[in-house]
Structures are given as structure tokens and as C-alpha cells.
Write an enzyme that holds these catalytic residues in place. Structure first.
Site, PDB file in Angstrom:
ATOM      1  N   ILE A 130     -38.077 -97.383  17.834  1.00  0.00           N
ATOM      2  CA  ILE A 130     -38.487 -98.770  18.017  1.00  0.00           C
ATOM      3  C   ILE A 130     -37.294 -99.658  18.336  1.00  0.00           C
ATOM      4  CG2 ILE A 130     -39.494-100.773  16.838  1.00  0.00           C
ATOM      5  CD1 ILE A 130     -41.258 -98.901  15.287  1.00  0.00           C
ATOM      6  N   GLU A 131     -36.120 -99.251  17.918  1.00  0.00           N
ATOM      7  CA  GLU A 131     -34.939-100.096  18.083  1.00  0.00           C
ATOM      8  C   GLU A 131     -34.160 -99.727  19.350  1.00  0.00           C
ATOM      9  OE1 GLU A 131     -32.847-100.790  14.331  1.00  0.00           O
ATOM     10  OE2 GLU A 131     -34.620-100.093  13.271  1.00  0.00           O
ATOM     11  N   MET A 132     -33.107 -98.941  19.237  1.00  0.00           N
ATOM     12  CA  MET A 132     -32.317 -98.599  20.419  1.00  0.00           C
ATOM     13  C   MET A 132     -32.892 -97.381  21.155  1.00  0.00           C
ATOM     14  SD  MET A 132     -28.562 -99.416  18.773  1.00  0.00           S
ATOM     15  CE  MET A 132     -27.583 -99.418  20.274  1.00  0.00           C
TER      16      MET A 132
END
Length: 345
Positions: A130-132
Site C-alpha cells: 500500500i505504501e512504496m
């Protein structure tokens, strides 16, 4: 910069005041539950410089667009001022991003404390889908393809091959320098009685006598313990995060979170793990009722907010790094490229 242990007598006094409704005695500036924040001591400037480059380098992400600074913006108090960060492909982050400033003083990292230190935390967002949304192998391969990084890693770590432990170690070294000393309250603690106004001092005295210092103490004014969200009154939220129980597996730890630092708190809105409190005024009201069973008057609330604003320290003076140039072998990342599912074995 190492965490200093806090005397149990300080916490015991504050906890007793909280539970029994007693007022804490006014202490001298040299004997307060909050201590001045000390500047960071840099022992390996080359490693710190490498970590700074990695902190700002979006090539660690799948898209080539998201860096550590995206969610922990050093121009905005080390946070991003939204309830949930924007991740890969505009995905909504799972929790409110805590500030990276003074995070070296935390007992552990993340709201639920699942990472023991800054190095353990640094690897998480890189591989979080979901982030990087990259992988450790992909991030390392990208760095290995960049001659400038290969040279710099070799200079710092004395090895030819880059690995994820070196990456997270360098990131942690840089993040450990992101402390914010010399706030007006620090100046008052050090003896400058004119550093804070009367309303701010009244706010601090109320902050102590109410029992806020039971959790928010020490140089970071928090960050050194875990506490249930909703001690006196239940905290109601639709946010799915359950706190420490996700780490320990114990039902009793549900809704127990790391107590956040209050350093620079006026810069790091919105507040709480779900970002539900948009202003300090709202946060003080909620914390008073839920944690202390105290309904602050409008004047009392304003006094505490005034005190909290004195905790804003000198922000890190960061000169943006010039990142090493990619080589022909460096992957050309595309934020709009379709995600290819791994082949089934």
C-alpha cells in the site's frame, strides 16, 4: 542519540495524581517531568549523508515516485498532515503517519510498536504494497545499478555488494539526527523565565496537575510507553487498527497504542492513529475526557494548547541532496505500469 531512562518516581507521582485526582506540586525548572531535548550528535557523517539521500530517493518505490519524505515531510513537521497517507496508485494508507522528528527517542516504532528501532522500521514501507509497494530485492537491485550509490555504500560499509540491512541502517542514521531542540519550553526549562508567556505556563501547570505527564514526559514528551486509547471513556472509531494486540496477540492489548511525542505537535495535525482530531483544541478535549475523565473549560483548553505550542523546536536544516544519477542498467520506473501478478508455481 540514545534514549535516557526515566525515573519511575516521576511516572509514579504522575500516575498517582491521575488516579487519585491529586494536584502535582510545582517543581523547579531543573526537576520537571519533561526534560530539555538535546541536539543530535553525529558520529558518522558519511553514513548520515547516505541515509539522507535514501530518505529523499523515490527510486526505492515501485513507482519511482514515492520517497520516505512523501509521508514524513521534513518541511511539515516530519508528517504529511492528512489522516491517512497516499500510497502507491493513490491507495489510502492504513494509519496516520507519525512524525519522524525525534522518533529516535521512541520506545519502539509504528503506532503498535512492531518495529524495535528506526532500522527495523525503515524496511517496512519499502515492501508494503500500500505504501512504496516495492520489494527489498528490487530496491537493492536499483541501488546496485547506480554507480554513485555503489561507490558511496562501499565507502561507508567497506563492501562491494549492497544489502537491505545497509539501506535501513543508513536511513536510521539519518533519521536519528532529526531532533528539534531549543523550543521555547526548553529555554524555560533551562532557566529563561521569559521564554514562555503566563498563559503558556498556566497551561503547563494544568498539564501536570491533570495527570497528562503520566504518559507525556521525558525529553520527547511521550513516546516511551504504550497506553490504552480510552482509559476512562471508550474511544469510538471506525478505524480498523487495533494497536498492540496485532503484535502481541493478546486481547487485553486491543486499542493500546504507543504514546506519541508531543514535540512539534502543532505541526503534526491531524491527531491520533486514525487522524480523527483535526485540531489541537479537539485533541485536548478528547484526551481530557477519555484518558483523564476531565472536561476542560474553554479557557483551560486554550491554556493547554498554548503550552503545547511552546514545544515546537528548531526544525532540521536540510539541504536537499543531489541524488546519484541512474545508469543505463537502472530500471526505468513507471507509476502507471500495470502490476504483474507473480506466476503460480
Amino acid at each position: 542519540m540514545k534514549r535516557k531512562p526515566f525515573l519511575p518516581t516521576t511516572l509514579g507521582l504522575a500516575a498517582a495524581a491521575l488516579i487519585m485526582g491529586l494536584s502535582l506540586p510545582v517543581q523547579s525548572a531543573n526537576d520537571e517531568p519533561i526534560q530539555p531535548l538535546q541536539p543530535a550528535k553525529v558520529t558518522d557523517p558519511a553514513k548520515v549523508e547516505l541515509g539522507k539521500k535514501l530518505f529523499f530517493d523515490p527510486r526505492l518505490s515501485r513507482s519511482g515516485f514515492i520517497s520516505c519524505n512523501s509521508c514524513h515531510n521534513l518541511s511539515m513537521g516530519g508528517s504529511d498532515n492528512v489522516a491517512a497517507s497516499v500510497g502507491d496508485r493513490w491507495q489510502k494508507g492504513g494509519i496516520n503517519s507519525p512524525t519522524v522528528l525525534n522518533s529516535v527517542l521512541n520506545i519502539a516504532q509504528f503506532w503498535d510498536g512492531r518495529a524495535k528501532d528506526l532500522a527495523a522500521q525503515a524496511g517496512g514501507p519499502i515492501a508494503n504494497p500500500i505504501e512504496m509497494a516495492s520489494t527489498h530485492d528490487a530496491a537493492v537491485a536499483t541501488l546496485q545499478s547506480i554507480p554513485g550509490y555503489v561507490k558511496e555504500f562501499k565507502s561507508v560499509y567497506k563492501v562491494d555488494a549492497i544489502d537491505i540491512q545497509q539501506v535501513t541502517d543508513a536511513l536510521a542514521a539519518f533519521e536519528a539526527t532529526l531532533v528539534t531542540p531549543n523550543s521555547r519550553f526548553d529555554q524555560w526549562l533551562k532557566g529563561d523565565k521569559k521564554a514562555i508567556a503566563d498563559v503558556e505556563l498556566k497551561g503547563y501547570q494544568l498539564f501536570k496537575s491533570s495527570g497528562c505527564v503520566a504518559c507525556h514526559n521525558g525529553p520527547a514528551v511521550g513516546g516511551t510507553m504504550f497506553m490504552k486509547m480510552g482509559v476512562v471513556e471508550e474511544y469510538k472509531t471506525n478505524h480498523p487498527a487495533e494497536g498492540r494486540s496485532a503484535v502481541t496477540g493478546n486481547a487485553i492489548d486491543r486499542f493500546t497504542f504507543k504514546v506519541p511525542t508531543l514535540r512539534n505537535v502543532e505541526l503534526t495535525y491531524p491527531y491520533f492513529h486514525d487522524g480523527a482530531a483535526k485540531t489541537l483544541t479537539e485533541a485536548v478535549d478528547i484526551m481530557g475526557r477519555l484518558q483523564l475523565g476531565r472536561v476542560y473549560s474553554k479557557e483551560e483548553n486554550a491554556q493547554i494548547v498554548a503550552f503545547l505550542k511552546t514545544l515546537t523546536g528548531e526544525q532540521p536544516k536540510i539541504m536537499l541532496p543531489i541524488l546519484p544519477v541512474s545508469s543505463d542498467a537502472t530500471p526505468r520506473l513507471d507509476p502507471f505500469a500495470p502490476i504483474v501478478a507473480p506466476a503460480k508455481k
